[in-house]
Design an enzyme around this catalytic site. Structure first.
Site, short mmCIF file in Angstrom:
data_model
loop_
_atom_site.label_atom_id
_atom_site.label_comp_id
_atom_site.label_asym_id
_atom_site.label_seq_id
_atom_site.Cartn_x
_atom_site.Cartn_y
_atom_site.Cartn_z
N LYS A 177 -11.39 16.60 15.99
CA LYS A 177 -10.60 16.00 14.92
C LYS A 177 -10.54 16.98 13.76
CE LYS A 177 -9.98 11.97 13.26
NZ LYS A 177 -8.57 11.89 13.57
N HIS A 230 -9.91 8.70 10.66
CA HIS A 230 -9.63 7.62 11.61
C HIS A 230 -9.92 8.11 13.02
CE1 HIS A 230 -7.41 6.18 8.10
NE2 HIS A 230 -7.61 4.98 8.59
N TYR A 234 -11.53 -5.26 7.31
CA TYR A 234 -10.26 -4.74 7.84
C TYR A 234 -10.49 -3.63 8.87
CZ TYR A 234 -5.76 -2.50 8.20
OH TYR A 234 -4.62 -1.97 8.71
N HIS A 235 -11.24 -2.62 8.46
CA HIS A 235 -11.39 -1.43 9.29
C HIS A 235 -12.30 -1.69 10.48
CE1 HIS A 235 -10.51 -0.54 5.12
NE2 HIS A 235 -9.67 0.36 5.61
N ASP A 292 -8.75 13.75 7.97
CA ASP A 292 -8.51 12.40 8.48
C ASP A 292 -9.73 11.86 9.20
OD1 ASP A 292 -7.43 10.09 9.66
OD2 ASP A 292 -6.74 11.24 11.39
N TYR A 306 0.86 -1.19 0.00
CA TYR A 306 0.00 0.00 0.00
C TYR A 306 0.89 1.23 0.00
CZ TYR A 306 -3.71 3.16 1.68
OH TYR A 306 -4.63 4.17 1.82
#
Lengths: 659, 320
Positions: free
Chosen positions: A533, A539, A168-169, A537, A14
């Protein structure tokens, strides 16, 4: 005579950074080293549909991936790379239709028939709402964009995987293996049900559609359980596609998946230990032949420290090559068939997952997402995981146990063992973008955007008009802006519930609670914190855990979710009268965003202490503190009670309260 | 914080200066006895302010989209050029005293817009006396903005509190929430001034809920010259019914003005003072007897006594 070996999985890394030119150089070097596919990392403006010169892109251009603003960028990215032979995976979601359109337009420009293109667009919006945060549009039009891509590619780019359902996440957001299985399969059901509901796919064609749905999975350190999870996925998918969608052809019911080996469990302290972790985690997805990954990406040993350098990525590629080419792994059939221990584990996982699937299906998958039901389960699981690490119940070598260490020679180099993105990358990208805009045909661009909006409104497939727009010179920001106008924008639930599902009653937590109580008495009102935040981004796992923890030690917590501008954060802090501001940034844009917050506060005459959490290298930490930040927390600060006590201390100091 | 200079602070509040309003809100939330006189002084002086905004109270069960509807209402009001102050109340955890104040997330606005101010507050607190702070925050905002919107938790006590604080009480429900209607029919819940069925893009259910509501409203005969509660349909997502919502609020405000807004505010104010006194007096009594924890220890120690006997003992102690 040589033993017959299985063909190995596709090996990728990646990657992408700074600019199309720099990323292209990196891709070509990686391919020369024996990598067999490409995995494109896009920067956050590209992922969330902003041009490099948009104010929201400030500090984010070229940081976590490559900026692709228009067809010319795409062309440079694949310069001297034969796309007709390449297997290209793109981690792109809200703007997936657009990036695929540019890829198709590039093929057409090169005289390559799009029918031969191979690869994957991640294009999984549900997990963006739940964990990764690069969504743009509300659920309904977002799902429609996905079904448009599915129905388009099945005829026009038949070897393309239009969507990669991601578990995955979910794991990164805290999901247990059972939750991972359940929510990923629910996600797939939501998509396939939506495709069916369009009425554009005949029953006979449904098999082909199902056959193109692939998955993107995480592999964690509990590798026996992880391997069992993959076997459970395979069995459940086979059954589900047969029973729910009537897919008769067995080959279309195969569970096809790619893997990014877990980055979440990688540690900042003693980072060399991450290499054995990566190897063991990879074994989970290659060891079992019946549930082996089609493509594997490994993280680099230093991802908890900052951006990996080419050498770090090479090391990860070599790990894959050693397992595939040196060991005898690929000479055998499935080595777990008939093992009662494994079968029992698989059955248990399937049982638990099926129960949760039934619950979610009863609510309706999208309702379970929009109401925050699934997100709250994930935040709760993650909270419990962190509690186990903090209490020492779950051992992380080098972090909460066996912490004594010799200085690591790996971190001694001039670059401190990580890569720095060229600070000029953003300015250069903006210059290229403006030059590109200046030379295109304005009338053609306007027409293309009008057609795009019309298609979005009247339900016509978005792909042909987007491909035409790519040829006309439309930019990423323009494409997304046009659709924002038609579809509107969305904010997903934060998952930070008002009450704890599983509150920690530990002594450490109670001690902090008492301190919060005492300081609140002295302040005259309850200690109030804003968790913000800034930037693009998405996350949010870290910010959510801080918000949950602060609430549980008795603070009043203002948390508004992701993607706020520095101005919005400062305005909220002012209106709310908070005693401290906590900022969370993982994209590496802290150097731009934190000073913006500080400057805005100064303008407003605000004197509130600021703490920052994220992947922040030591020299940046120093710079941030010099700029006025009170504290910086990085992944090595895993003790949340400690962070909370420290924040109480920051407030005490700011108000001249004695401890 | 130290007591601020009110001569300086009050003009800033009246001018809706954000930093000034924020400072005043921090002050009125402050529980330290040393600041009480300053708070009382501020609020008394604000009572004579030229502007005393209309207060809209939004209430209704959790999950009906109150925050999102509040956000949409605010945008509608801003488009009409009216400035808005918002007090959003979230519940406090009884166990830890902490609270997650998440309503802001659903109210989107331009951070450069000085005509909006959002303050989140937690419902209750071991420090006590929150009812006083909410009311005080509303009074500060009334002097600074054209309209003040208070959004409640949606459960329990706050539902009756809001009647004493707001000029117009709006009860929000969603299609298919039959329980609420049952409560209303049975008279458990007072009939509010406006009833809003949100999420009305769920066409069929919304129409059915509307019919139900209209049925319920006809149960009540309005007093001669009294306000006849209105039922409306909105969708915060599509914008459906928002102009009508604002117009209905305006109609109610006009009716209040014609029929004696000031008298009503005084009546509500007195009720609020009595309710607040009752609660504070209770807390004071517990404090006098040694505090909640000491009493709990005593309760655990007094083996053999029934809860009723224990209650008797406490009352005796208080009267002694």
């Amino acid at each position: 005579m040589a033993v017959e070996r299985e063909k190995p999985w596709v090996m990728r890394t990646y990657s992408g950074h700074s600019s199309a030119l720099k990323s292209n150089e990196l891709y070509r070097t990686n391919l020369a080293k024996g990598q067999t596919g490409l995995s494109v990392a896009f920067d956050l403006p590209t992922q969330t549909g902003y041009d490099a010169d948009d104010p929201r892109s400030q500090g984010e251009v070229g940081k976590v991936g490559v900026p692709i603003s228009h067809l010319e960028d795409m062309s440079i990215l694949f310069d001297q790379i034969p796309i007709e032979q390449m297997n290209t995976s793109m981690t792109i979601n809200a703007t997936a239709a657009w990036l695929l359109s540019m890829y198709v337009a590039l093929a057409e420009q090169r005289g390559v028939d799009p029918k031969v293109l191979q690869g994957t667009t991640q294009n999984d919006i549900i997990k963006e709402y739940l964990s990764r945060g690069t969504y743009v549009f509300p659920p309904e039009p977002s799902i429609r964009l996905i079904t448009d891509m599915i129905t388009y590619t099945v005829d026009n780019i038949p070897k393309w995987n239009p969507t990669n359902i991601c578990s995955y996440h979910l794991q990164e957001a805290g999901a247990t293996p059972v939750q991972e299985l359940a929510y990923a399969l629910c996600n797939a059901i939501a998509i396939l049900d939506a495709v069916k509901a369009t009425g554009k796919v005949s029953e006979a064609e449904m098999g082909k559609v199902v056959g193109r749905i692939s998955f993107f999975v995480n592999a964690g350190i509990r590798f026996i359980e992880e391997m069992s999870k993959m076997r459970a996925f395979t069995q459940m998918w086979d059954k589900l596609t047969l029973e729910r969608y009537g897919v008769k052809d067995e080959k279309y019911r195969r569970f096809r998946y790619g893997v990014q080996v877990n980055s979440l469990g990688l540690t900042e302290s003693q980072p060399e230990n991450n290499v054995p972790r990566i190897i063991l985690e990879m074994l989970a997805v290659v060891l079992s032949k019946d549930a082996r990954a089609r493509a594997v990406q490994l993280p680099a040993w230093n991802e908890a420290l900052g951006l990996p350098r080419p050498w770090d990525q090479q090391w990860s590629l070599r790990i894959q090559q050693i397992i595939a080419y040196e060991t005898d792994l690929l000479e055998y059939g499935d080595i777990f068939n008939g093992s009662p221990v494994i079968q029992q584990k698989v059955d248990d996982l399937i049982g638990g997952a099926q129960e949760e699937i039934n619950k979610v299906l009863e609510m309706g998958v999208l309702d379970a997402v929009e109401s925050g039901y699934i997100k709250e389960r994930l935040v709760d699981s993650n909270h419990r995981r962190l509690q186990r690490i903090e209490s020492g119940e779950q051992i992380v070598v080098g972090m909460n146990k066996y912490r004594e260490s010799e200085p690591s020679p790996l971190l001694q180099g001039q670059d401190s063992g990580i890569m720095k993105v060229d600070p000029e990358a953003e300015r250069e990208q903006i210059e290229r973008l403006r030059a590109f805009r200046a030379k295109r045909n304005g009338g053609a661009v306007e027409d293309a955007l009008r057609n795009l909006k019309d298609a979005a409104k009247n339900g016509q497939n978005i792909m042909p008009v987007s491909i035409a727009a790519a040829h006309a010179g439309v930019t990423t920001g323009e494409w997304a802006h046009a659709l924002r106008e038609v579809f509107g924008e969305y904010r997903a639930p934060t998952g930070v519930a008002r009450q704890a599902l599983h509150p920690a009653e530990t002594d450490a937590a109670k001690k902090v609670q008492k301190e919060v109580e005492e300081v609140s008495q002295k302040l005259g009102r309850r200690l109030k914190i804003l968790v913000g935040k800034p930037g693009l981004d998405g996350h949010s796992n870290g910010a959510e855990q801080i918000a949950v923890k602060a609430r549980d030690v008795g603070m009043e917590v203002v948390y508004e979710g992701i993607r706020l501008t520095p101005d919005q954060i400062v305005t909220a802090a002012q209106e709310e009268g908070v005693h401290v501001i906590g900022l969370s940034i993982l994209s590496g844009s802290h150097e731009t965003l934190v000073p913006q917050v500080l400057a805005r506060m100064k303008e407003q005459g605000m004197n509130v202490p600021v703490v920052v959490g994220g992947i922040i290298p030591p020299e940046d930490e120093k710079a941030l503190k010099e700029a006025g930040v009170s504290r910086v927390y990085t992944p090595k600060d895993f003790e949340l009670n400690g962070i909370m006590a420290d924040i109480v201390d920051v407030v005490r100091t700011a108000h001249g309260i004695a401890a | 914080m130290n007591a601020p200079n009110l001569d300086e602070l009050i003009p800033r509040i009246l001018a809706a200066d954000k930093a000034g309003v924020a400072l005043a809100l921090n002050l009125v939330e402050d529980q330290r006895p040393a600041l009480r006189a300053s708070i009382d002084d501020l609020l008394q002086r604000l009572e004579k302010a030229p502007r005393r905004a209309h207060v809209v109270g939004m209430t209704g069960p959790p999950g009906v989209g109150k925050s999102t509807l509040t956000g949409a209402l605010i945008q509608e009001l801003r488009q009409r050029g009216r400035s808005v102050g918002i007090v959003a109340v979230d519940p406090t955890s009884k166990r830890t005293g902490g609270a997650l104040l998440g309503d802001r997330a659903r109210i989107r606005y331009d951070s450069a817009d000085t005509g909006i101010f959002v303050r989140s507050m937690a419902s209750g607190d071991q420090l006590g006396g929150l009812a006083r702070a909410t009311q005080a925050a509303v009074e500060v905002m009334q002097a600074a903005y054209d309209v003040v919107v208070v959004e409640t938790v949606g459960i329990g006590q706050s539902e009756t509190d809001i009647e004493d604080i707001a000029d117009t009480v709006v009860f929000v429900v969603q299609p298919g929430s039959g329980d609420t209607l049952q409560f209303m029919k049975s008279g458990i819940m007072e009939i509010p001034d406006l009833l809003v069925i949100n999420k009305a893009d769920q066409e069929k259910l919304a129409r059915r809920a509307m019919l139900d509501l209209k049925g319920t409203l006809t149960y009540r005969e309005a007093a001669p010259g009294g306000w006849v509660p209105e039922a409306l349909r909105t969708s915060a997502v599509s914008g459906l019914g928002l102009p009508e919502f604002v117009e209905a609020v305006d109609r109610h405000a006009a009716w209040l003005r014609e029929t004696g807004l000031e008298a009503r505010r005084r009546e509500k104010g007195a009720r609020w003072a009595l309710t607040t006194f009752t609660r504070l007096a209770g807390e004071l009594a517990v404090e006098r007897l040694g505090g909640k924890e000491a009493l709990a220890v005593r309760l655990r120690g007094s083996r053999g006594e029934t809860p009723r006997e224990f209650l008797r003992q406490l009352l005796d102690l208080l009267q002694a």
